[in-house]
Design a protein around this motif. Sequence first.
Motif, PDB file in Angstrom:
ATOM      1  N   TYR A  29      30.843 -36.078  -0.723  1.00  0.00           N
ATOM      2  CA  TYR A  29      30.783 -34.908  -1.593  1.00  0.00           C
ATOM      3  C   TYR A  29      29.482 -34.124  -1.430  1.00  0.00           C
ATOM      4  O   TYR A  29      29.502 -32.907  -1.384  1.00  0.00           O
ATOM      5  CB  TYR A  29      30.976 -35.287  -3.061  1.00  0.00           C
ATOM      6  CG  TYR A  29      31.301 -34.099  -3.890  1.00  0.00           C
ATOM      7  CD1 TYR A  29      32.602 -33.611  -3.947  1.00  0.00           C
ATOM      8  CD2 TYR A  29      30.313 -33.393  -4.565  1.00  0.00           C
ATOM      9  CE1 TYR A  29      32.920 -32.484  -4.674  1.00  0.00           C
ATOM     10  CE2 TYR A  29      30.614 -32.259  -5.301  1.00  0.00           C
ATOM     11  CZ  TYR A  29      31.923 -31.815  -5.347  1.00  0.00           C
ATOM     12  OH  TYR A  29      32.236 -30.695  -6.050  1.00  0.00           O
ATOM     13  N   CYS A  30      28.368 -34.795  -1.322  1.00  0.00           N
ATOM     14  CA  CYS A  30      27.071 -34.116  -1.273  1.00  0.00           C
ATOM     15  C   CYS A  30      26.665 -33.717   0.145  1.00  0.00           C
ATOM     16  O   CYS A  30      25.638 -33.065   0.326  1.00  0.00           O
ATOM     17  CB  CYS A  30      25.992 -35.014  -1.856  1.00  0.00           C
ATOM     18  SG  CYS A  30      25.603 -36.457  -0.830  1.00  0.00           S
ATOM     19  N   SER A  74      14.430 -35.034  -1.489  1.00  0.00           N
ATOM     20  CA  SER A  74      14.481 -35.476  -2.886  1.00  0.00           C
ATOM     21  C   SER A  74      15.132 -34.430  -3.794  1.00  0.00           C
ATOM     22  O   SER A  74      15.523 -34.749  -4.914  1.00  0.00           O
ATOM     23  CB  SER A  74      13.077 -35.814  -3.394  1.00  0.00           C
ATOM     24  OG  SER A  74      12.291 -34.641  -3.487  1.00  0.00           O
ATOM     25  N   ALA A  75      15.297 -33.218  -3.311  1.00  0.00           N
ATOM     26  CA  ALA A  75      15.955 -32.172  -4.096  1.00  0.00           C
ATOM     27  C   ALA A  75      17.473 -32.339  -4.122  1.00  0.00           C
ATOM     28  O   ALA A  75      18.154 -31.706  -4.929  1.00  0.00           O
ATOM     29  CB  ALA A  75      15.603 -30.797  -3.541  1.00  0.00           C
ATOM     30  N   ASN A  76      17.999 -33.171  -3.237  1.00  0.00           N
ATOM     31  CA  ASN A  76      19.445 -33.367  -3.151  1.00  0.00           C
ATOM     32  C   ASN A  76      19.791 -34.814  -3.502  1.00  0.00           C
ATOM     33  O   ASN A  76      19.192 -35.742  -2.966  1.00  0.00           O
ATOM     34  CB  ASN A  76      19.949 -33.057  -1.732  1.00  0.00           C
ATOM     35  CG  ASN A  76      19.911 -31.579  -1.437  1.00  0.00           C
ATOM     36  OD1 ASN A  76      18.870 -30.943  -1.580  1.00  0.00           O
ATOM     37  ND2 ASN A  76      21.025 -31.027  -1.033  1.00  0.00           N
ATOM     38  N   LEU A  77      20.762 -34.977  -4.366  1.00  0.00           N
ATOM     39  CA  LEU A  77      21.168 -36.312  -4.797  1.00  0.00           C
ATOM     40  C   LEU A  77      22.393 -36.784  -4.028  1.00  0.00           C
ATOM     41  O   LEU A  77      23.267 -35.994  -3.690  1.00  0.00           O
ATOM     42  CB  LEU A  77      21.495 -36.309  -6.288  1.00  0.00           C
ATOM     43  CG  LEU A  77      20.362 -35.886  -7.216  1.00  0.00           C
ATOM     44  CD1 LEU A  77      20.837 -35.887  -8.661  1.00  0.00           C
ATOM     45  CD2 LEU A  77      19.155 -36.777  -7.038  1.00  0.00           C
ATOM     46  N   GLY A 124      17.016 -18.326   5.429  1.00  0.00           N
ATOM     47  CA  GLY A 124      16.530 -19.537   6.086  1.00  0.00           C
ATOM     48  C   GLY A 124      16.010 -20.625   5.165  1.00  0.00           C
ATOM     49  O   GLY A 124      15.677 -21.715   5.632  1.00  0.00           O
ATOM     50  N   GLN A 125      15.936 -20.343   3.891  1.00  0.00           N
ATOM     51  CA  GLN A 125      15.419 -21.323   2.930  1.00  0.00           C
ATOM     52  C   GLN A 125      16.572 -22.045   2.231  1.00  0.00           C
ATOM     53  O   GLN A 125      17.553 -21.404   1.830  1.00  0.00           O
ATOM     54  CB  GLN A 125      14.568 -20.621   1.854  1.00  0.00           C
ATOM     55  CG  GLN A 125      13.379 -19.872   2.404  1.00  0.00           C
ATOM     56  CD  GLN A 125      12.368 -20.798   3.068  1.00  0.00           C
ATOM     57  OE1 GLN A 125      11.994 -21.826   2.510  1.00  0.00           O
ATOM     58  NE2 GLN A 125      11.941 -20.454   4.274  1.00  0.00           N
ATOM     59  N   ALA A 126      16.448 -23.357   2.075  1.00  0.00           N
ATOM     60  CA  ALA A 126      17.440 -24.104   1.316  1.00  0.00           C
ATOM     61  C   ALA A 126      17.421 -23.617  -0.126  1.00  0.00           C
ATOM     62  O   ALA A 126      16.367 -23.547  -0.753  1.00  0.00           O
ATOM     63  CB  ALA A 126      17.135 -25.592   1.383  1.00  0.00           C
ATOM     64  N   THR A 127      18.598 -23.246  -0.625  1.00  0.00           N
ATOM     65  CA  THR A 127      18.712 -22.615  -1.942  1.00  0.00           C
ATOM     66  C   THR A 127      19.940 -23.159  -2.652  1.00  0.00           C
ATOM     67  O   THR A 127      20.977 -23.372  -2.035  1.00  0.00           O
ATOM     68  CB  THR A 127      18.872 -21.084  -1.762  1.00  0.00           C
ATOM     69  OG1 THR A 127      17.751 -20.595  -1.025  1.00  0.00           O
ATOM     70  CG2 THR A 127      18.963 -20.367  -3.090  1.00  0.00           C
ATOM     71  N   PHE A 128      19.838 -23.341  -3.956  1.00  0.00           N
ATOM     72  CA  PHE A 128      20.994 -23.773  -4.745  1.00  0.00           C
ATOM     73  C   PHE A 128      21.854 -22.554  -5.052  1.00  0.00           C
ATOM     74  O   PHE A 128      21.441 -21.668  -5.796  1.00  0.00           O
ATOM     75  CB  PHE A 128      20.565 -24.430  -6.055  1.00  0.00           C
ATOM     76  CG  PHE A 128      19.750 -25.681  -5.888  1.00  0.00           C
ATOM     77  CD1 PHE A 128      20.017 -26.591  -4.883  1.00  0.00           C
ATOM     78  CD2 PHE A 128      18.721 -25.964  -6.762  1.00  0.00           C
ATOM     79  CE1 PHE A 128      19.276 -27.754  -4.737  1.00  0.00           C
ATOM     80  CE2 PHE A 128      17.969 -27.119  -6.631  1.00  0.00           C
ATOM     81  CZ  PHE A 128      18.250 -28.022  -5.616  1.00  0.00           C
ATOM     82  N   ALA A 150      24.256 -30.239  -4.364  1.00  0.00           N
ATOM     83  CA  ALA A 150      25.554 -30.189  -3.683  1.00  0.00           C
ATOM     84  C   ALA A 150      25.887 -28.781  -3.201  1.00  0.00           C
ATOM     85  O   ALA A 150      26.621 -28.605  -2.234  1.00  0.00           O
ATOM     86  CB  ALA A 150      26.661 -30.699  -4.608  1.00  0.00           C
ATOM     87  N   CYS A 151      25.322 -27.772  -3.845  1.00  0.00           N
ATOM     88  CA  CYS A 151      25.628 -26.376  -3.514  1.00  0.00           C
ATOM     89  C   CYS A 151      24.586 -25.747  -2.588  1.00  0.00           C
ATOM     90  O   CYS A 151      24.543 -24.523  -2.459  1.00  0.00           O
ATOM     91  CB  CYS A 151      25.731 -25.566  -4.799  1.00  0.00           C
ATOM     92  SG  CYS A 151      24.166 -25.444  -5.700  1.00  0.00           S
TER      93      CYS A 151
END
Length: 150
Positions: free
Chosen positions: A98-99, A127-130, A52-56, A45-46
């Motif tokens: 929300y996500c 798959s890293a994001n719910l 440029g990289q998807a990061t939590f 969610a964060c």
Amino acid sequence: MVTLNLNGRAIDLKADPDTPLLWALRDELKLKGTRYGCGAGMCGACTIHVDGQATFACQMTIGDAEGSEITTIEGLSETGDHAVQQAWIAEQVPQCGYCQSGQIMRAAALLARNPRPSRQEIIDEMSANLCRCGTYPRIIRAIERAARES
């Protein structure tokens, strides 16, 4: 003091360098589009972009983020017309929503490095994001649409 390169601007923050980036974004900078989900790097969610990289954002401190280019959902497009955002609307992806900002940020990072991903590459990346609402089929269609139309 920590200086962040956030959404194309340099921002000085008077905060402990160990402050989680997510808290700095939401509480100090009032950028509420980046959501708090699990706080453990398990839900996505964060998700933001760091260089440029998807990061939590919940798993990174502002000290670690200093010197990097950070993009939040607010900075993805000034007018909300990024190809992924437009495809999200066209495919009516959100249910509770929300996500969605995290999903959009991960999808945008995927398409930036791989403009024509296969369906399996999309599934693997996302798959890293719910999504508790189970909008996965619409998410996949939206990413495929964004890839086709951009």
